[in-house]
Motif scaffolding. Structure first.
Motif, PDB file in Angstrom:
ATOM      1  N   ASP A   1      80.028 -48.300  17.369  1.00 18.55           N
ATOM      2  CA  ASP A   1      81.244 -48.069  16.583  1.00 18.55           C
ATOM      3  C   ASP A   1      81.895 -46.727  16.918  1.00 18.55           C
ATOM      4  O   ASP A   1      82.739 -46.237  16.171  1.00 18.55           O
ATOM      5  N   ASN A   2      81.475 -46.121  18.026  1.00 19.23           N
ATOM      6  CA  ASN A   2      81.967 -44.812  18.463  1.00 19.23           C
ATOM      7  C   ASN A   2      81.697 -43.712  17.441  1.00 19.23           C
ATOM      8  O   ASN A   2      82.492 -42.792  17.273  1.00 19.23           O
ATOM      9  N   GLN A   3      80.562 -43.785  16.775  1.00 18.52           N
ATOM     10  CA  GLN A   3      80.147 -42.751  15.828  1.00 18.52           C
ATOM     11  C   GLN A   3      78.961 -42.000  16.426  1.00 18.52           C
ATOM     12  O   GLN A   3      78.103 -42.587  17.078  1.00 18.52           O
ATOM     13  N   PHE A   4      78.952 -40.692  16.176  1.00 15.10           N
ATOM     14  CA  PHE A   4      77.846 -39.890  16.681  1.00 15.10           C
ATOM     15  C   PHE A   4      76.571 -40.197  15.908  1.00 15.10           C
ATOM     16  O   PHE A   4      76.591 -40.354  14.692  1.00 15.10           O
ATOM     17  N   CYS A   5      75.477 -40.271  16.634  1.00 17.45           N
ATOM     18  CA  CYS A   5      74.141 -40.445  16.067  1.00 17.45           C
ATOM     19  C   CYS A   5      73.219 -39.459  16.780  1.00 17.45           C
ATOM     20  O   CYS A   5      73.624 -38.781  17.720  1.00 17.45           O
ATOM     21  N   VAL A   6      71.970 -39.409  16.321  1.00 18.76           N
ATOM     22  CA  VAL A   6      70.998 -38.483  16.878  1.00 18.76           C
ATOM     23  C   VAL A   6      69.772 -39.253  17.341  1.00 18.76           C
ATOM     24  O   VAL A   6      69.279 -40.129  16.624  1.00 18.76           O
ATOM     25  N   ILE A   7      69.306 -38.928  18.528  1.00 17.31           N
ATOM     26  CA  ILE A   7      68.031 -39.445  19.010  1.00 17.31           C
ATOM     27  C   ILE A   7      66.988 -38.396  18.650  1.00 17.31           C
ATOM     28  O   ILE A   7      67.082 -37.247  19.072  1.00 17.31           O
ATOM     29  N   ASP A   8      66.002 -38.801  17.853  1.00 16.42           N
ATOM     30  CA  ASP A   8      64.990 -37.881  17.336  1.00 16.42           C
ATOM     31  C   ASP A   8      63.688 -38.070  18.115  1.00 16.42           C
ATOM     32  O   ASP A   8      62.938 -39.007  17.882  1.00 16.42           O
ATOM     33  N   TYR A   9      63.396 -37.153  19.036  1.00 16.53           N
ATOM     34  CA  TYR A   9      62.209 -37.267  19.875  1.00 16.53           C
ATOM     35  C   TYR A   9      60.933 -36.882  19.138  1.00 16.53           C
ATOM     36  O   TYR A   9      59.846 -37.181  19.622  1.00 16.53           O
ATOM     37  N   LEU A  10      61.040 -36.266  17.976  1.00 14.05           N
ATOM     38  CA  LEU A  10      59.856 -36.012  17.156  1.00 14.05           C
ATOM     39  C   LEU A  10      59.456 -37.253  16.363  1.00 14.05           C
ATOM     40  O   LEU A  10      58.391 -37.306  15.774  1.00 14.05           O
ATOM     41  N   ASN A  11      60.358 -38.229  16.343  1.00 14.44           N
ATOM     42  CA  ASN A  11      60.124 -39.464  15.618  1.00 14.44           C
ATOM     43  C   ASN A  11      60.227 -40.647  16.588  1.00 14.44           C
ATOM     44  O   ASN A  11      60.967 -41.593  16.351  1.00 14.44           O
ATOM     45  N   GLU A  12      59.516 -40.531  17.704  1.00 15.03           N
ATOM     46  CA  GLU A  12      59.407 -41.599  18.706  1.00 15.03           C
ATOM     47  C   GLU A  12      60.756 -42.030  19.287  1.00 15.03           C
ATOM     48  O   GLU A  12      60.946 -43.179  19.654  1.00 15.03           O
ATOM     49  N   GLY A  13      61.731 -41.114  19.355  1.00 18.40           N
ATOM     50  CA  GLY A  13      63.026 -41.419  19.948  1.00 18.40           C
ATOM     51  C   GLY A  13      63.904 -42.319  19.108  1.00 18.40           C
ATOM     52  O   GLY A  13      64.848 -42.917  19.621  1.00 18.40           O
TER      53      GLY A  13
END
Length: 153
Positions: free
Chosen positions: A33-45
């Motif tokens: 939806d063209n919204q920014f999100c975060v990839i969390d590598y401390l939480n298995e990506g």
């Protein structure tokens, strides 16, 4: 399609700094939806919403995006230098996050960037060698003191 490509490129460029600022823990991404999100590598990506970031992390993401956007505009307009202001935001950062952000800003000097900071955070005073300090004079109104004049410290 075009906006999606621009946002993905902005994310890619932003992550060069954001990933480093977050000690290789977080990356930005753009969802369908063209919204920014975060990839969390401390939480298995796992991917989570941008609103789940702490205040300091959100500031780091905003800074990384602003720097990348500024660089993109600079490249498109073929300018040799860019200048922008960061207004506040440091008050919500812990000391470690401030140090990481300041390290990033110091690195920008080598890249021909000029960044103006507007802040009330006392710990930044030692980090900024050239500055203007404002104060309110009861009769004259807002006054400026320049760090490079009169031996101001």
């Amino acid at each position: 399609y075009v906006s999606t490509q621009y946002l993905q490129q902005l994310c890619f460029e932003s992550n060069k700094r954001f990933f480093r600022m977050t000690k290789q823990q977080l990356k930005l991404t753009v969802n369908q939806d063209n919204q920014f999100c975060v990839i969390d590598y401390l939480n298995e990506g796992k991917i989570r919403g941008i609103s789940s970031l702490s205040g300091g992390q959100l500031f780091q993401a905003s800074l990384a995006l602003a720097l990348s956007l500024s660089e993109t505009i600079k490249a498109q307009l073929n300018y040799s230098q860019n200048f922008f202001f960061i207004d506040e935001g440091f008050g919500m950062l812990d000391q470690e996050a401030i140090e990481i952000v300041m390290e990033t800003l110091h690195e920008l000097r080598n890249e021909n960037h000029v960044v103006g900071l507007i802040s009330h955070v006392d710990s930044l005073k030692n980090e900024i060698p050239v500055f203007l300090k404002t104060f309110n004079h009861p009769e004259k109104g807002t006054q400026l003191t320049k760090s490079w004049e009169n031996g101001f410290s």
